[in-house]
Design a protein around this motif. Structure first.
Motif, mmCIF file in Angstrom:
data_model
loop_
_atom_site.group_PDB
_atom_site.id
_atom_site.type_symbol
_atom_site.label_atom_id
_atom_site.label_comp_id
_atom_site.label_asym_id
_atom_site.label_seq_id
_atom_site.Cartn_x
_atom_site.Cartn_y
_atom_site.Cartn_z
ATOM 1 N N THR B 77 -18.846 56.158 40.872
ATOM 2 C CA THR B 77 -17.618 56.135 41.666
ATOM 3 C C THR B 77 -17.844 56.889 42.968
ATOM 4 O O THR B 77 -18.754 57.716 43.061
ATOM 5 C CB THR B 77 -16.434 56.764 40.910
ATOM 6 O OG1 THR B 77 -16.769 58.115 40.586
ATOM 7 C CG2 THR B 77 -16.085 55.981 39.661
ATOM 8 N N VAL B 209 -13.062 55.724 43.388
ATOM 9 C CA VAL B 209 -13.023 54.272 43.161
ATOM 10 C C VAL B 209 -14.419 53.804 42.769
ATOM 11 O O VAL B 209 -15.417 54.479 43.081
ATOM 12 C CB VAL B 209 -12.548 53.508 44.427
ATOM 13 C CG1 VAL B 209 -11.115 53.866 44.781
ATOM 14 C CG2 VAL B 209 -13.473 53.760 45.602
ATOM 15 N N PRO B 210 -14.529 52.660 42.105
ATOM 16 C CA PRO B 210 -15.860 52.176 41.732
ATOM 17 C C PRO B 210 -16.706 51.918 42.980
ATOM 18 O O PRO B 210 -16.206 51.365 43.964
ATOM 19 C CB PRO B 210 -15.575 50.852 41.019
ATOM 20 C CG PRO B 210 -14.128 50.872 40.692
ATOM 21 C CD PRO B 210 -13.457 51.762 41.672
ATOM 22 N N GLN B 213 -16.603 48.565 44.577
ATOM 23 C CA GLN B 213 -15.424 48.145 45.357
ATOM 24 C C GLN B 213 -14.861 49.378 46.049
ATOM 25 O O GLN B 213 -13.833 49.925 45.634
ATOM 26 C CB GLN B 213 -14.396 47.500 44.437
ATOM 27 C CG GLN B 213 -14.844 46.129 43.979
ATOM 28 C CD GLN B 213 -13.910 45.536 42.965
ATOM 29 O OE1 GLN B 213 -13.656 46.131 41.928
ATOM 30 N NE2 GLN B 213 -13.395 44.371 43.262
ATOM 31 N N TYR B 215 -13.513 50.233 48.990
ATOM 32 C CA TYR B 215 -12.484 50.351 50.037
ATOM 33 C C TYR B 215 -11.112 49.985 49.513
ATOM 34 O O TYR B 215 -10.969 49.125 48.644
ATOM 35 C CB TYR B 215 -12.855 49.492 51.255
ATOM 36 C CG TYR B 215 -14.082 50.062 51.943
ATOM 37 C CD1 TYR B 215 -13.965 51.173 52.763
ATOM 38 C CD2 TYR B 215 -15.346 49.533 51.703
ATOM 39 C CE1 TYR B 215 -15.085 51.750 53.339
ATOM 40 C CE2 TYR B 215 -16.465 50.098 52.275
ATOM 41 C CZ TYR B 215 -16.331 51.208 53.094
ATOM 42 O OH TYR B 215 -17.430 51.790 53.651
ATOM 43 N N LEU B 216 -10.110 50.654 50.041
ATOM 44 C CA LEU B 216 -8.731 50.401 49.651
ATOM 45 C C LEU B 216 -7.943 50.018 50.896
ATOM 46 O O LEU B 216 -7.636 50.872 51.726
ATOM 47 C CB LEU B 216 -8.109 51.668 49.042
ATOM 48 C CG LEU B 216 -8.700 52.147 47.725
ATOM 49 C CD1 LEU B 216 -8.101 53.494 47.332
ATOM 50 C CD2 LEU B 216 -8.449 51.135 46.630
#
Ligand code: SF4
Ligand code: SF4
Ligand code: SF4
Lengths: 345, 229
Positions: B77, B209-210, B213, B215-216
């Motif tokens: 993460t 976050v993983p 992936q 970006y949010l």
């Protein structure tokens, strides 16, 4: 390639391509809360460097000489999520709050109410007392008691109705999803689209960055539409000929600030405009020709709008009665505020 | 092939419904029990090995599943900013162990790119809506704005100039759609065990976050905007 060069000019496209773009909605389930800071991890002692702030202070205070209105009363919305309001011909004040639509008397007493099948996004009262209720992709016609009489689907896919205007024979609806204004008859039949981009006729087309795209029929028998991306009013004949425009982008009190402003407006009986802006929450009055005249309420009247950056600024809808009183849907305060012109003004 | 139909005495296969009630098991449907499967019957060698193979397969499947589950639980993460929580406080510019910060502005074009008076790009009340430095909100000139077909603009963040100060984010969120947001850029971030910014973030906006992936980005579900992606 040197590392610094690698980092240069990472464009939006490259970022989005490289990022494995993740909509936040889809990502929420994958996010882990951050680990609790280690016991020793108190705030780092490092001093915060001063950075230039986004400075709006000077726009948040209104010159008192410009404020020609005073608060005459207020009452709470009977339900949370107050959003839109309009006045009916029988002195009813219609409010929307989520899926609910409520008619109040002008002191805030409830007269009638009904619940729509989904969130109500806009409404308009017709001269004969019928009410038009705009859902995201549908318009419903209800009688003064809230009984549904008709339901019209949007003329286009991906509609996002934002405002309605009801005349004796014509209905107008703005659709932020398609950046379109429709003219309908009272059977819901599409009669035309107004204000589409037409270079030869000097019509710019609508720029609608967010779902604030208001319109109203004036006593001049023109349809007045806010073209929010241009911070400009446009007036059309019902068959779509552009007649007048006014409005300028500006943070100064005379203009319309930020993006998608004015978010809402209404007309006074004498043709003057009452406008409501988001970002800098301010309610102002302009002459019928579009000249700034006075302030009804400045940003200092709505301090909640500055408390939390991420409390999405929710614009405040406005309506005016025949006596010139202005009704403001204070969405964060969840109350209706009523302003009247100061006697000294 | 024996006649699957009822034997004298009549009867019906429960599972397939053929025959008549009361009949012995004469049906050849797959659902009908076979004599050798009856309770108390001795298993044949083939049955024994068949069972053993099936058991081994089930065991292996379980082991693989648990390995995969453990592996996915342990996916690496990284730190990221939840843009819906960030209040653009400027700490991201000041507390990163890197200088300039690994936090950068990103502009999510599918959400917006329409505003002539873009509040993420222009100072409040600019002298003119031109790209002159004094009109720009960004203190380092990191935002490049290019007019596309009227009325659309494209924004390009020059990341080597962006210090993550969030000034543009304030302007955009206050007045607009919030298409300017801060993100930890993973081509720079060294993924500290304890992110120094996360410790001081007043909005608890830092999350893990993983890494696959990382970006949010905001989307229309959050912002309720008709043109947002
Ligand atoms: S420290 Fe937190 S709130 Fe402040 S700018 Fe960074 S992410 Fe946003
Ligand atoms: S204003 Fe600050 S966060 Fe935005 S691009 Fe410029 S340096 Fe980066
Ligand atoms: S993890 Fe370290 S390098 Fe990455 S943003 Fe936080 S402090 Fe900066």
């Amino acid at each position: 390639m040197k590392q610094s060069e690698q980092h240069q000019d990472l464009s939006r496209r490259r970022f989005l391509r490289g990022a494995g773009l993740l909509g936040l909605g889809g990502a929420v389930g994958m996010v882990s809360p951050r680990p609790a800071p280690a016991a020793a991890a108190a705030k780092p002692a490092r001093a915060t460097e001063a950075r230039p702030a986004y400075d709006l202070e000077r726009f948040r205070k209104t010159d008192p000489a410009l404020v020609r209105y005073e608060l005459a009363g207020r009452f709470d919305s009977p339900y949370p999520e107050l959003k839109r309001l309009c006045l009916g011909p029988d002195a009813s004040l219609w409010l929307t709050a989520g899926k609910r639509v409520v008619a109040l008397d002008l002191q805030g007493g409830k007269k009638t109410e009904f619940t729509a099948s989904e969130e109500v996004r806009c409404l308009a009262a017709a001269p004969d007392g019928r009410l038009l209720v705009g859902l995201k992709e549908r318009i419903e016609v209800v009688d003064a008691q809230g009984r549904r009489q008709a339901r019209w689907d949007a003329p286009a896919k991906k509609a996002w109705f934002t405002s309605l205007a009801a005349g004796p024979a014509d209905v107008f609806a703005s659709d932020a999803g398609n950046r379109a204004v429709y003219r309908l008859d009272w059977n819901g039949k599409l009669l035309g689209r107004l204000g589409e981009k037409d270079k030869a006729a000097g019509v710019s087309g609508y720029v609608v960055p967010s779902p604030y795209f208001d319109l109203e029929i004036g006593s001049d028998n023109l349809l007045w539409v806010v073209n929010p991306g241009f911070h400009r009013f446009q007036a059309f004949t019902f068959d779509g000929r552009l007649q007048q425009t006014w409005g300028d982008p500006s943070f100064a009190i005379e203009g319309f600030c930020g993006c998608c402003n004015p978010s809402y407006f209404t007309r006074l009986a004498d043709g003057r405009f009452v406008t409501s802006e988001k970002g800098l929450a301010r309610i102002k009055v302009y002459s019928a020709a579009g000249k700034f005249e006075s302030v009804v309420a400045g940003p200092e009247e709505f301090p909640k709008y500055f408390e939390n950056l991420n409390a999405t600024p929710i614009p405040m809808d406005v309506a005016a009665d025949s006596a010139g009183r202005i009704y403001v849907a204070d969405t964060l305060g969840n109350q209706v505020r009523i302003y009247r012109r100061k006697e000294s003004a | 092939m024996p006649d699957p139909k009822p034997t004298p005495g009549g009867g019906a296969c429960g599972p397939c419904g053929s025959g008549e009630a009361g009949a012995p098991a004469a049906c050849n449907c797959d659902a009908a029990p076979r004599a050798a499967d009856a309770v108390g019957a001795d298993p044949t060698r083939r049955q024994f090995f068949g069972g053993a193979v099936r058991g081994a397969f089930v065991f292996l499947l379980g082991a693989v599943t648990s390995l995969v589950a453990r592996h996915s639980q342990k996916e690496r993460t990284v730190w990221q900013i939840d843009p819906n929580k960030c209040i653009a406080c400027t700490n991201c510019a000041n507390y990163c162990v890197l200088t300039p910060s690994a936090v950068k502005c990103v502009q999510h074009y599918p959400m917006c790119g329409y505003c002539k008076l873009c509040t993420g790009y222009f100072e409040p009340q600019p002298n003119a809506l031109t790209t002159a430095a004094e009109n720009q909100v960004c203190p380092t000139g990191a935002i490049e704005r290019k007019a596309l077909e009227d009325p659309y603009y494209e924004y390009n963040i020059k990341e080597e100039l962006c210090i993550g100060c969030a000034k543009c984010v304030v302007g955009c969120v206050l007045f607009g759609n919030g298409s300017f947001a801060l993100q930890v850029r993973h081509d720079r971030c060294v993924n500290c065990n304890e992110c120094a910014i996360a410790v001081v973030c007043p909005a608890d906006a830092f999350v893990r976050v993983p890494a696959s992936q990382p970006y949010l980005l905001k989307n229309r579900d959050h912002k309720d905007e008709p043109h947002a992606a």
